[in-house]
Scaffold this active site. Structure first.
Site: not given
Length: 257
Positions: A62, A189, A39, A158, A154
């Site tokens: 990264d 989240t 992370d 995905k 996005y």
């Protein structure tokens, strides 16, 4: 009694510091695995190390940098001796309509959610090929199948993850490596806080999700661990939608927010 079916297994989890990645990390360690959590949030990784001890090793990387993935796999093998499983979870989204989104924000999102998974798979699979087996789970999204207003980057990224997963299964099965994808719906989240904490947005989502609630990260982690388990030994190239039946009803019109 805690199930220890992951005893002696070693896993990489990207995006391990929060959300789905943190939940996958916890379930793996609870079941006996050792985890290298990757992370950008070093403080959160330090907290996880304090929580899990020798079963956890944190590494700041990264995921858009190929050299960081090389380092991640090398450090996993040097720390724990091998790599059995990998969970490519890291992701984020900079929203914008097609007419208005900057190229910079588009590239940021696609680079993170798609290219970051490709680079992870590439180096995870190279190590697994040397060992003769392994399993990879990529976290895609319901948005791979269902568009989202102001979310073209996005959703496109995905969708690419879902196809990358299938291509990975095709190419890597000969080396004993399985590759599958999880497609979560709305999950509580940090990345979805603008939806779950916004009363109007939350109401719109609940009108569309037949189960009338968002998922908790643990409810995505469980199916993800199933996909690397021996019980899923003949599951390869699959996309498992985990969305409370949301896909059967469609996406709310977020332009109304």
């Amino acid at each position: 009694m805690v199930d220890k079916q992951m005893n002696d297994k070693v896993a990489i989890v990207t995006g391990a510091a929060s959300g789905i990645g943190a939940a996958i990390t916890k379930q793996l360690i609870d079941q006996g695995a050792s985890v290298v959590g990757a992370d950008l949030n070093e403080d959160a990784l330090t907290t996880l190390k304090e929580q899990y001890g020798k079963a956890f090793h944190g590494l700041k990387i990264d995921v858009t940098k190929e050299g960081d993935h090389v380092k991640l796999v090398e450090e996993t093998v040097s720390t724990f001796g091998k790599l059995d499983f990998a969970f490519n979870v890291a992701g984020a989204n900079k929203t914008g309509t097609i007419l208005e989104q900057s190229e910079e924000d588009w590239r940021f999102t696609v680079d993170l959610v798609l290219n970051g998974v490709f680079l992870g798979m590439k180096h995870q699979a190279r190590q697994m090929k040397e060992q003769g087996e392994g399993a990879i789970v990529n976290v895609s999204s319901l948005n791979a199948r269902v568009p989202m207003y102001s979310g073209a980057a996005y959703a496109s990224g995905k969708a690419g993850v879902e196809m990358l997963t299938k291509n990975g299964a095709l190419e890597l099965a000969r080396y004993g490596i399985r590759v599958n994808a999880i497609l979560p719906g709305l999950v509580r989240t940090p990345i979805t806080d603008s939806f779950t904490s916004n009363e109007k947005a939350h109401k719109m989502f609940m009108e569309r999700i037949p189960m009338k609630r968002e998922a908790e990260p643990d409810e995505i982690a469980g199916p993800a661990l199933f996909l690397v388990s021996k019980e899923a030994g003949y599951v390869n190239g699959a996309s498992l939608i985990v969305d409370g039946a949301w896909a059967v009803s469609g996406y709310p019109d977020l332009s109304l927010l």
